[in-house]
Design an enzyme around this catalytic site. Structure first.
Site, PDB file in Angstrom:
ATOM      1  N   ASP A 280     -37.350 -58.508 -18.413  1.00  0.00           N
ATOM      2  CA  ASP A 280     -38.511 -58.334 -17.532  1.00  0.00           C
ATOM      3  C   ASP A 280     -38.071 -57.950 -16.122  1.00  0.00           C
ATOM      4  OD1 ASP A 280     -41.206 -58.172 -17.084  1.00  0.00           O
ATOM      5  OD2 ASP A 280     -41.496 -60.320 -16.710  1.00  0.00           O
TER       6      ASP A 280
ATOM      7  N   LYS B   6     -38.168 -56.013 -12.950  1.00  0.00           N
ATOM      8  CA  LYS B   6     -39.161 -55.229 -12.204  1.00  0.00           C
ATOM      9  C   LYS B   6     -39.154 -55.752 -10.770  1.00  0.00           C
ATOM     10  CE  LYS B   6     -42.801 -58.353 -13.817  1.00  0.00           C
ATOM     11  NZ  LYS B   6     -44.102 -58.504 -14.429  1.00  0.00           N
TER      12      LYS B   6
ATOM     13  N   ASN C  65     -39.804 -59.370  -9.898  1.00  0.00           N
ATOM     14  CA  ASN C  65     -38.832 -60.398 -10.291  1.00  0.00           C
ATOM     15  C   ASN C  65     -37.488 -60.219  -9.594  1.00  0.00           C
ATOM     16  OD1 ASN C  65     -40.628 -61.728 -11.918  1.00  0.00           O
ATOM     17  ND2 ASN C  65     -40.075 -60.591 -13.766  1.00  0.00           N
TER      18      ASN C  65
ATOM     19  N   ASP D 146     -36.632 -65.018 -12.459  1.00  0.00           N
ATOM     20  CA  ASP D 146     -37.560 -65.067 -13.595  1.00  0.00           C
ATOM     21  C   ASP D 146     -36.879 -64.705 -14.912  1.00  0.00           C
ATOM     22  OD1 ASP D 146     -39.679 -65.302 -15.237  1.00  0.00           O
ATOM     23  OD2 ASP D 146     -40.930 -63.769 -14.286  1.00  0.00           O
TER      24      ASP D 146
ATOM     25  N   THR E 194     -42.928 -55.931 -19.338  1.00  0.00           N
ATOM     26  CA  THR E 194     -44.091 -55.435 -18.598  1.00  0.00           C
ATOM     27  C   THR E 194     -44.223 -53.962 -18.950  1.00  0.00           C
ATOM     28  OG1 THR E 194     -43.616 -57.040 -16.855  1.00  0.00           O
ATOM     29  CG2 THR E 194     -45.035 -55.189 -16.253  1.00  0.00           C
TER      30      THR E 194
HETATM   31  P1  ADP Z   1     -43.320 -66.069 -13.746  1.00  0.00           P
HETATM   32  O1  ADP Z   1     -42.348 -66.295 -14.860  1.00  0.00           O
HETATM   33  O2  ADP Z   1     -44.546 -66.874 -13.920  1.00  0.00           O
HETATM   34  O3  ADP Z   1     -43.555 -64.607 -13.473  1.00  0.00           O
HETATM   35  P2  ADP Z   1     -41.517 -66.115 -11.449  1.00  0.00           P
HETATM   36  O4  ADP Z   1     -40.227 -66.868 -11.618  1.00  0.00           O
HETATM   37  O5  ADP Z   1     -41.424 -64.635 -11.531  1.00  0.00           O
HETATM   38  O6  ADP Z   1     -42.616 -66.680 -12.433  1.00  0.00           O
HETATM   39  O7  ADP Z   1     -42.136 -66.512 -10.045  1.00  0.00           O
HETATM   40  C1  ADP Z   1     -43.414 -66.024  -9.665  1.00  0.00           C
HETATM   41  C2  ADP Z   1     -43.373 -65.534  -8.224  1.00  0.00           C
HETATM   42  O8  ADP Z   1     -43.049 -66.625  -7.347  1.00  0.00           O
HETATM   43  C3  ADP Z   1     -42.296 -64.494  -7.950  1.00  0.00           C
HETATM   44  O9  ADP Z   1     -42.721 -63.215  -8.325  1.00  0.00           O
HETATM   45  C4  ADP Z   1     -42.107 -64.670  -6.452  1.00  0.00           C
HETATM   46  O10 ADP Z   1     -43.143 -64.067  -5.724  1.00  0.00           O
HETATM   47  C5  ADP Z   1     -42.251 -66.185  -6.270  1.00  0.00           C
HETATM   48  N1  ADP Z   1     -40.930 -66.810  -6.358  1.00  0.00           N
HETATM   49  C6  ADP Z   1     -40.290 -67.187  -7.473  1.00  0.00           C
HETATM   50  N2  ADP Z   1     -39.089 -67.717  -7.205  1.00  0.00           N
HETATM   51  C7  ADP Z   1     -38.959 -67.693  -5.859  1.00  0.00           C
HETATM   52  C8  ADP Z   1     -37.893 -68.096  -4.957  1.00  0.00           C
HETATM   53  N3  ADP Z   1     -36.768 -68.634  -5.401  1.00  0.00           N
HETATM   54  N4  ADP Z   1     -38.087 -67.897  -3.622  1.00  0.00           N
HETATM   55  C9  ADP Z   1     -39.230 -67.316  -3.183  1.00  0.00           C
HETATM   56  N5  ADP Z   1     -40.237 -66.929  -3.983  1.00  0.00           N
HETATM   57  C10 ADP Z   1     -40.124 -67.107  -5.307  1.00  0.00           C
HETATM   58 MG    MG Z   2     -42.247 -63.123 -12.745  1.00  0.00          MG
END
Ligand code: ADP
Ligand code: MG
Length: 390
Positions: free
Chosen positions: A145, A147, A150, A163, A182
């Site tokens: 995934d 993109k 992430n 992610d 995606t």
């Molecule tokens: P999901 O698996 O639900 O897509 P993600 O791990 O991609 O979850 O996290 C969702 C969003 O949260 C990310 O796209 C980013 O905007 C924010 N995010 C995630 N991890 C961090 C981090 N370590 N620091 C800052 N923002 C984060």
């Molecule tokens: Mg994500």
């Protein structure tokens, strides 16, 4: 190299430990299955990000996937371009993953703000992404995934892949079949095996390199390579590898950058560049060699320019100001050297200074109202008389 997902399961009692240790703060982002919040470690005041996932009793599959995400994060952590996991906590209905905080957020938001990036910035970001992907692949972990949403940016704007919710570990000779990812970033072989019942079809690590091609294309042009309002037509474009780099946004993109895209957006996964091959492409290499080979020349040139500039600045006082033709004709008195010349000639001729008027222009009327210096008049009279007598 596969591992058992029952290893290192988070302690079910540990949510209490989470709240004892951390203060949850504002929401940083939301994904399909999670909320990510900033949190502060009570003992140290240090800030982290915490991904919180909620489960019902009947969605064990999602819980398993989350536990797999934690294990993969632990497996691949410690690389500058992969998000670092700090701790994880589990309750019957929640899982908390504490990670390092990336205060500059998603590459997606950065791209939305700047629309497209310079080749230099793209080179920095893309080499970091590829280094992260190379690290994942060295553990046979496919992200699935990749993109801009992430890919996060830390406090120094360094890029971190995050992610790993769809990530999987692939063992040799075993390929994956599930439709994960995606739509706009999915590789042709992934779509093909999901659309066909044919035995033997599958996909593996190269799907991440296809996604890297899509990201590189998007960073340079501000547009996605494959896009159609109707998703099935977009999938067809992907499977046929139909994209173009001909619009005006490509005019100032180098052939080298386009060539790298052409080696990543390759339909056949066996022909597609690996992360290591991509990092060896001249898009990155040329920059490195330029830095090493041409550094002395560039330094010498910079020094010459510097010395020349200092010399010019120090002698500015003695040099006439640059003069443009129109200025000279309209107002020669503006220029110091000409002003000096006019004044001294006028002094020679009239024996006293002819002053400029209040408009800072030479007062021509004063010139004609003034009588010429007597010595010169006498001298001219004498030469005139001499001519007449001869
Ligand atoms: P999901 O698996 O639900 O897509 P993600 O791990 O991609 O979850 O996290 C969702 C969003 O949260 C990310 O796209 C980013 O905007 C924010 N995010 C995630 N991890 C961090 C981090 N370590 N620091 C800052 N923002 C984060
Ligand atoms: Mg994500």
């Amino acid at each position: 190299m596969a591992f058992d997902i029952d290893d290192e399961l988070p302690d079910r009692e540990s949510a209490r430990q989470f709240y004892q240790k951390y203060d949850p703060k504002e929401v940083l982002g939301k994904g399909l299955s999670s909320v990510v919040r900033k949190c502060v470690e009570k003992g140290t005041g240090k800030e982290y990000a915490c991904k919180i996932m909620e489960f019902n009793d009947d969605n064990d599959e999602t819980r398993d996937a989350t536990l797999r995400e934690i294990q993969i994060l632990k497996l691949v952590g410690g690389h500058p371009n992969i998000i670092d996991i700090i701790a994880s906590f589990e309750t019957p209905n929640y899982v908390f993953i504490v990670m390092e905080l990336c205060p500059h957020g998603e590459l997606f938001d950065y791209l939305t703000k700047v629309v497209r990036l310079s080749e230099k910035r793209t080179r920095q970001i893309m080499s970091s992404i590829l280094a992260g992907v190379q690290h994942l692949h060295s553990y046979h972990v496919v992200h699935r995934d990749l993109k801009p949403e992430n890919i996060l940016m830390d406090s120094t704007m360094n890029v971190k892949i995050t992610d790993l919710g769809f990530a999987a570990q692939v063992t040799d000779n075993v390929s994956l079949h599930d439709l994960f990812g995606t739509p706009g970033y999915m590789a042709p072989e992934l779509l093909r095996c999901s659309q066909s019942d044919e035995e033997g079809l599958g996909y593996g690590l190269p799907v991440d390199l296809w996604a890297c091609g899509v990201i590189l294309y998007t960073l340079l042009s501000g547009l996605p390579p494959f896009w159609h309002r109707k998703q099935h037509l977009m999938f067809r474009m992907i499977m046929e590898g139909r994209y173009s780099m001909t619009g005006s946004e490509w005019d100032d993109v180098s052939e080298t950058a386009k060539d790298l895209i052409r080696h990543l957006l390759v339909i056949d996964p066996d022909e597609r560049y690996t992360a290591a091959q991509a990092l060896q492409h001249s898009f990155f290499i040329s920059e490195r060699t330029r830095r090493i080979d041409f550094m002395p020349k560039r330094t010498l040139k910079a020094h010459i320019i510097l010395v020349w500039s200092i010399y010019r600045l120090r002698t500015l006082h003695y040099r006439p100001q640059p003069i443009r033709g129109k200025d000279l004709l309209e107002n020669p008195y503006r220029f110091k050297s000409y002003r000096k010349m006019i004044d001294s000639t006028a002094f020679l001729l009239y024996g006293h200074w002819i002053k400029k008027d209040e408009h800072r222009n030479q007062n021509r009327a004063t010139l004609f109202q003034t009588t010429e210096k007597s010595v010169l008049v006498r001298h001219e009279q004498r030469s005139h008389d001499r001519q007449n007598s001869s």
